[in-house]
Design a protein around this motif. Structure first.
Motif, PDB file in Angstrom:
ATOM      1  N   GLU A 118      15.169 -25.682  17.211  1.00  0.00           N
ATOM      2  CA  GLU A 118      16.396 -25.744  16.831  1.00  0.00           C
ATOM      3  C   GLU A 118      16.878 -26.743  15.442  1.00  0.00           C
ATOM      4  O   GLU A 118      18.035 -26.763  15.029  1.00  0.00           O
ATOM      5  CB  GLU A 118      17.185 -26.004  18.554  1.00  0.00           C
ATOM      6  N   LEU A 119      16.616 -27.505  15.779  1.00  0.00           N
ATOM      7  CA  LEU A 119      16.606 -28.761  14.579  1.00  0.00           C
ATOM      8  C   LEU A 119      16.496 -28.256  12.985  1.00  0.00           C
ATOM      9  O   LEU A 119      17.795 -29.165  11.942  1.00  0.00           O
ATOM     10  CB  LEU A 119      16.452 -30.285  14.539  1.00  0.00           C
ATOM     11  N   LYS A 120      15.933 -27.420  12.918  1.00  0.00           N
ATOM     12  CA  LYS A 120      15.414 -26.574  11.446  1.00  0.00           C
ATOM     13  C   LYS A 120      14.805 -28.152  10.102  1.00  0.00           C
ATOM     14  O   LYS A 120      16.030 -27.635   9.100  1.00  0.00           O
ATOM     15  CB  LYS A 120      16.788 -26.633  11.668  1.00  0.00           C
ATOM     16  N   ILE A 121      14.345 -29.067  11.019  1.00  0.00           N
ATOM     17  CA  ILE A 121      13.914 -29.477  10.169  1.00  0.00           C
ATOM     18  C   ILE A 121      12.376 -29.821  10.184  1.00  0.00           C
ATOM     19  O   ILE A 121      11.985 -30.881   9.300  1.00  0.00           O
ATOM     20  CB  ILE A 121      14.409 -31.117  11.031  1.00  0.00           C
ATOM     21  N   GLU A 122      10.831 -28.753  10.423  1.00  0.00           N
ATOM     22  CA  GLU A 122       9.950 -29.125  10.637  1.00  0.00           C
ATOM     23  C   GLU A 122       9.700 -28.964   8.959  1.00  0.00           C
ATOM     24  O   GLU A 122       9.121 -30.405   8.801  1.00  0.00           O
ATOM     25  CB  GLU A 122       9.238 -27.936  10.607  1.00  0.00           C
ATOM     26  N   HIS A 123      10.151 -28.878   8.266  1.00  0.00           N
ATOM     27  CA  HIS A 123       9.732 -28.953   6.609  1.00  0.00           C
ATOM     28  C   HIS A 123      10.292 -30.122   6.474  1.00  0.00           C
ATOM     29  O   HIS A 123       9.259 -30.271   5.393  1.00  0.00           O
ATOM     30  CB  HIS A 123      10.130 -27.388   5.955  1.00  0.00           C
ATOM     31  N   GLU A 124      11.307 -30.408   6.347  1.00  0.00           N
ATOM     32  CA  GLU A 124      11.467 -31.469   5.674  1.00  0.00           C
ATOM     33  C   GLU A 124      11.003 -33.019   6.513  1.00  0.00           C
ATOM     34  O   GLU A 124      10.627 -33.832   5.756  1.00  0.00           O
ATOM     35  CB  GLU A 124      13.208 -32.180   6.566  1.00  0.00           C
ATOM     36  N   ILE A 125      10.708 -32.211   7.989  1.00  0.00           N
ATOM     37  CA  ILE A 125       9.664 -33.348   8.547  1.00  0.00           C
ATOM     38  C   ILE A 125       8.081 -33.453   7.707  1.00  0.00           C
ATOM     39  O   ILE A 125       7.693 -34.305   6.715  1.00  0.00           O
ATOM     40  CB  ILE A 125       9.635 -33.639   9.765  1.00  0.00           C
ATOM     41  N   GLY A 126       8.126 -32.169   7.028  1.00  0.00           N
ATOM     42  CA  GLY A 126       6.020 -32.763   6.677  1.00  0.00           C
ATOM     43  C   GLY A 126       5.349 -32.894   7.281  1.00  0.00           C
ATOM     44  O   GLY A 126       5.128 -32.203   8.658  1.00  0.00           O
ATOM     45  N   ALA A 127       3.911 -32.532   6.975  1.00  0.00           N
ATOM     46  CA  ALA A 127       3.249 -32.894   7.898  1.00  0.00           C
ATOM     47  C   ALA A 127       3.132 -33.972   9.264  1.00  0.00           C
ATOM     48  O   ALA A 127       3.445 -35.294   8.717  1.00  0.00           O
ATOM     49  CB  ALA A 127       1.312 -33.275   6.563  1.00  0.00           C
ATOM     50  N   LEU A 128       3.329 -33.494  10.089  1.00  0.00           N
ATOM     51  CA  LEU A 128       2.973 -34.419  11.158  1.00  0.00           C
ATOM     52  C   LEU A 128       1.639 -33.698  12.844  1.00  0.00           C
ATOM     53  O   LEU A 128       2.376 -32.525  12.729  1.00  0.00           O
ATOM     54  CB  LEU A 128       4.528 -34.523  12.283  1.00  0.00           C
TER      55      LEU A 128
END
Length: 562
Positions: free
Chosen positions: A439-449
């Motif tokens: 929903e936040l659409k920030i997975e790719h911004e966060i990166g490896a986790l």
């Protein structure tokens, strides 16, 4: 890929025949459940929270299309249409009827599969790097030696009633994708100064209620010496290991109590006794096994179609950026198929999806698949020119989620949805976290986790070595989730550090969001990963954000408020 010979086929058929008779005796009441228990465990059958569960071995995570299609058939014929891939590269069926289990085992034997030693106090399924035979950084394919160990350990007369279960993992690359440091024995393929292949041997790793990182007992064991050296380790522990307390029975406790130097001395003495028994035999066998793992005939073709698709299709490009890894052969890629669609159960695959993956392996992947310990499926050998078409087929079947290594690519044990040992739910929490970050659409911004969740202290979800680890516990009848930060499952293995008091089921997803938001504010640019930021800044900023009253703990915050 290893193929059963006449001995293998006869051995498995006889084991299945014996177990069929044992099941019949249980059904007619000749055996009580307590009497049946050790017999079923020897054949991978558990009694879980709601039903029996059959755990099928996928040695070192390697399958072909015939095996995958048979797994789909079992799911459809005798279960509820799906299977669950586990962190030991196995598959579990959660709803079989006891009377059907012998038929399931016979169906597995038709394609060279079994459920032997996937449970019980014995040497379990040997796991390996899921990029085996394909990785660009690989020194040698670890699967032949994993198969050698499987043959040595199966029905080993001395090691069928060990103090506790025993797990071995093998990696063939300096980048450890097999979590070797969290195993009873971890093997890392290395070369000595003369260029010869050997193994760095770690012992005493393990998670659970007393997590420990394995210690190097020998920096180089030659190929000829490996089996007797493993025999020496297990036999020493078999004598020393505690049988008075199952929570202290694992080899990690034995190493801790005696010290690695004392254990090394005992192992070397035992090795000197058993080494003459193995002279020449294991190497001859290993060479024969290695021949069955020869690389496929890679083709030389242009990659124009792949390059064009990357340029024209942002959806394909996002998938390629996350789900592809470097291959040792020019023009090829390793494809990871995510079984973590947002909101789905991590590790589950329907019978239809299994058949689709089997078809893709046969059509595009030299008929090879791997199961990863991260509960995903790998096509190890795909030419880049085939990737656009492969991706389109994956999308049509809900298998093209572009999240490998990202926040929603969560390892989760079955938890209280299935497991009789669990004290909290894992699957719903994983689903909620994945859905929230989608929903936040920030997975790719966060990166490896790497987020890993366990529903009890047995740590089947590997939470101790998650960048963010979540442990579900029961606190006076209420689910409570502890958080650890900074764990690492790689060659730089580390255990996570607990943040403080736990969180309720309603609080845990906002708490994870707080941790991620803190990371984004603390990192030194998008190139710094979560783990790198944590190692640089420490626990302080995260703890302050989670427990805002003076950055201490919930209890202290409540006391201040009072």
């Amino acid at each position: 890929m290893y193929r059963y010979d006449e001995f293998d086929a006869a051995f498995v058929a006889e084991r299945n025949r014996q177990f069929r008779a044992q099941v019949e005796r249980r059904i007619d009441g000749s055996l009580t459940e307590e009497e049946f228990r050790p017999l079923r465990l020897m054949n991978g059958l558990y009694l879980q929270l709601h039903a029996y569960m059959l755990r099928v071995a996928i040695p070192y995570g390697t399958l072909d299309s015939a095996k995958m299609r048979q797994l789909a058939y079992l799911a459809e014929r005798w279960d509820k249409g799906y299977g669950h891939f586990t962190t030991r590269q196995n598959i579990q069926y959660n709803w079989p009827e006891l009377r059907d289990v012998p038929d399931m085992l016979d169906a597995l034997a038709e394609v060279g599969m079994h459920a032997i030693q996937t449970s019980g106090n014995t040497i379990r399924n040997v796991t390996a790097d899921h990029f085996a035979g394909a990785a660009a950084d690989e020194i040698a394919d670890p699967r032949p030696v994993a198969e050698l160990i499987r043959q040595w350990s199966t029905d080993h007369p001395e090691f069928q009633f060990l103090p506790r279960k025993f797990k071995i993992a093998v990696t063939g690359a300096p980048n450890d994708r097999a979590v070797t440091a969290a195993h009873d024995i971890g093997l890392r393929i290395v070369r000595n100064d003369a260029g010869e292949i050997g193994y760095a041997v770690l012992v005493g790793g393990g998670l659970g209620r007393t997590p420990m990182i394995g210690k190097v007992i020998n920096g180089f064991v030659s190929q000829a010496d490996l089996l007797p050296y493993l025999e020496a380790i297990v036999s020493v522990w078999n004598l020393l290991g505690r049988r008075d307390n199952k929570y202290k029975a694992r080899i990690k406790i034995t190493v801790h109590e005696h010290g690695i130097d004392a254990i090394r001395e005992m192992v070397e003495a035992r090795f000197a006794e058993v080494r003459p028994q193995f002279s020449g035999v294991d190497l001859e066998l290993l060479r024969g096994i290695e021949a069955q793992f020869a690389a496929p005939a890679f083709r030389n073709a242009p990659t124009d179609a792949y390059d064009a698709a990357r340029d024209a299709d942002p959806v394909f490009r996002a998938w390629a950026d996350t789900n592809l890894s470097a291959h040792r052969a020019p023009g090829y890629a390793i494809v990871e198929i995510s079984l973590k669609a947002h909101g789905a159960t991590p590790g589950d695959a329907t019978a239809e999806q299994m058949r689709v993956m089997a078809d893709l392996a046969e059509r595009f992947g030299h008929d090879e698949l791997r199961i990863s310990h991260e509960q995903n499926v790998v096509l190890p050998h795909v030419h880049k020119s085939d990737l656009p078409e492969l991706h389109a087929i994956l999308r049509a079947h809900g298998l093209a989620t572009a999240n490998i290594g990202l926040v929603s690519d969560i390892i989760a044990c079955p938890g209280m949805d299935y497991c009789a040992l669990a004290t909290a739910r894992s699957i719903p929490i994983a689903q909620e976290i994945a859905t929230r970050f989608d929903e936040l659409k920030i997975e790719h911004e966060i990166g490896a986790l790497k987020i890993k969740i366990s529903g009890c202290i047995n740590a089947c979800g590997h939470h101790h070595v998650g960048h963010i680890g979540i442990l579900g516990l029961d606190r006076a009848g209420v689910e409570n989730y502890q958080i650890t930060l900074g764990g690492d499952h790689t060659q730089d293995a580390a255990l996570g550090e607990r943040t403080g008091p736990g969180f309720s089921a309603e609080e845990i997803v906002p708490a994870i969001e707080t941790i991620v938001t803190t990371y984004l504010s603390e990192r030194e640019g998008p190139g710094e990963t979560f783990l790198e930021t944590y190692r640089r800044v420490g626990m302080g900023p995260f703890k302050a954000a989670l427990y805002p009253a003076k950055g201490t703990s919930k209890d202290e915050a409540r006391a201040d408020a009072a």
